[in-house]
Scaffold this motif. Sequence first.
Motif, short mmCIF file in Angstrom:
data_model
loop_
_atom_site.label_atom_id
_atom_site.label_comp_id
_atom_site.label_asym_id
_atom_site.label_seq_id
_atom_site.Cartn_x
_atom_site.Cartn_y
_atom_site.Cartn_z
N GLU A 134 -11.82 -44.15 12.84
CA GLU A 134 -10.48 -44.10 12.25
C GLU A 134 -10.03 -42.66 12.16
OE1 GLU A 134 -9.87 -46.27 8.64
OE2 GLU A 134 -11.30 -47.80 9.27
N ALA A 135 -8.80 -42.45 12.58
CA ALA A 135 -8.24 -41.11 12.49
C ALA A 135 -7.91 -40.82 11.03
CB ALA A 135 -6.99 -41.02 13.34
N LYS A 136 -8.22 -39.65 10.61
CA LYS A 136 -7.92 -39.24 9.24
C LYS A 136 -6.78 -38.25 9.28
CE LYS A 136 -12.45 -40.25 7.59
NZ LYS A 136 -13.69 -39.84 7.09
N CYS A 142 0.79 -35.06 7.84
CA CYS A 142 1.78 -35.70 6.97
C CYS A 142 3.07 -34.88 6.92
CB CYS A 142 1.22 -35.91 5.57
SG CYS A 142 -0.17 -37.06 5.53
N LYS A 143 2.93 -33.57 6.84
CA LYS A 143 4.10 -32.70 6.79
C LYS A 143 4.89 -32.80 8.10
CE LYS A 143 5.32 -28.06 5.29
NZ LYS A 143 4.82 -26.78 4.84
N ALA A 144 4.21 -32.84 9.23
CA ALA A 144 4.87 -32.95 10.52
C ALA A 144 5.60 -34.28 10.66
CB ALA A 144 3.85 -32.78 11.64
N ILE A 145 4.99 -35.37 10.20
CA ILE A 145 5.62 -36.69 10.27
C ILE A 145 6.86 -36.71 9.37
CG2 ILE A 145 5.34 -39.14 9.71
CD1 ILE A 145 2.35 -38.74 10.55
N GLU A 148 9.74 -34.90 10.98
CA GLU A 148 10.37 -35.68 12.04
C GLU A 148 11.35 -36.71 11.49
OE1 GLU A 148 7.72 -37.49 14.94
OE2 GLU A 148 6.34 -35.79 14.72
N HIS A 149 11.10 -37.17 10.28
CA HIS A 149 11.91 -38.24 9.70
C HIS A 149 12.65 -37.76 8.44
CE1 HIS A 149 10.03 -41.03 12.45
NE2 HIS A 149 8.87 -40.45 12.16
N GLU A 150 12.92 -36.46 8.39
CA GLU A 150 13.52 -35.87 7.20
C GLU A 150 14.84 -36.53 6.82
OE1 GLU A 150 14.73 -31.52 5.38
OE2 GLU A 150 13.81 -31.62 7.36
N ALA A 151 15.72 -36.76 7.78
CA ALA A 151 17.02 -37.35 7.48
C ALA A 151 16.87 -38.75 6.90
CB ALA A 151 17.89 -37.37 8.73
#
Length: 161
Positions: A134-136, A142-145, A148-151
Amino acid sequence: MGCGGSTAREAAKKVPSTPADCKTIAAEHEAALKELFDKIDSNKNGTLSVEEFKGVVEECTGDIDIKKFMAFYDTNGAANGTLDLAEFGWYMADTAWNIGGGSVEGASEKLPGLIEWFTEELETIQAEAAAPEEAKSTPADCKAIAAEHEAALKELFDKID
């Protein structure tokens, strides 16, 4: 100590098995033992290395002392640090002997269930080994994601307020 003395966790040590006992018991279940052996023999070289069998043996019978285990069971011909089918059969027969109350009949009755148990544990071990780790996520992930979805996140938080 018979043809090996069992490493079974709950072995009811009564009368030790003999090599002849183990040979008789294993011969009665030869096809099933070969099928299990072949599943454990991951490199298909006809012998089981410690790396191939240790996990399933320990999962089923508890921690083993490899030196003692091999001294008991690596006895067909020259001790070479691996188990051939006969040696593996003797181990399984000896374990069934101890679970089955110390008789050929009892061991022959218990061996099919023991083979089934080992097979199930081996399949679980192999499935876990084949499963991707599993990727951790890291804080940077989390900050990058979130960036990307800030708006969309801002719009959602505005609705909540």
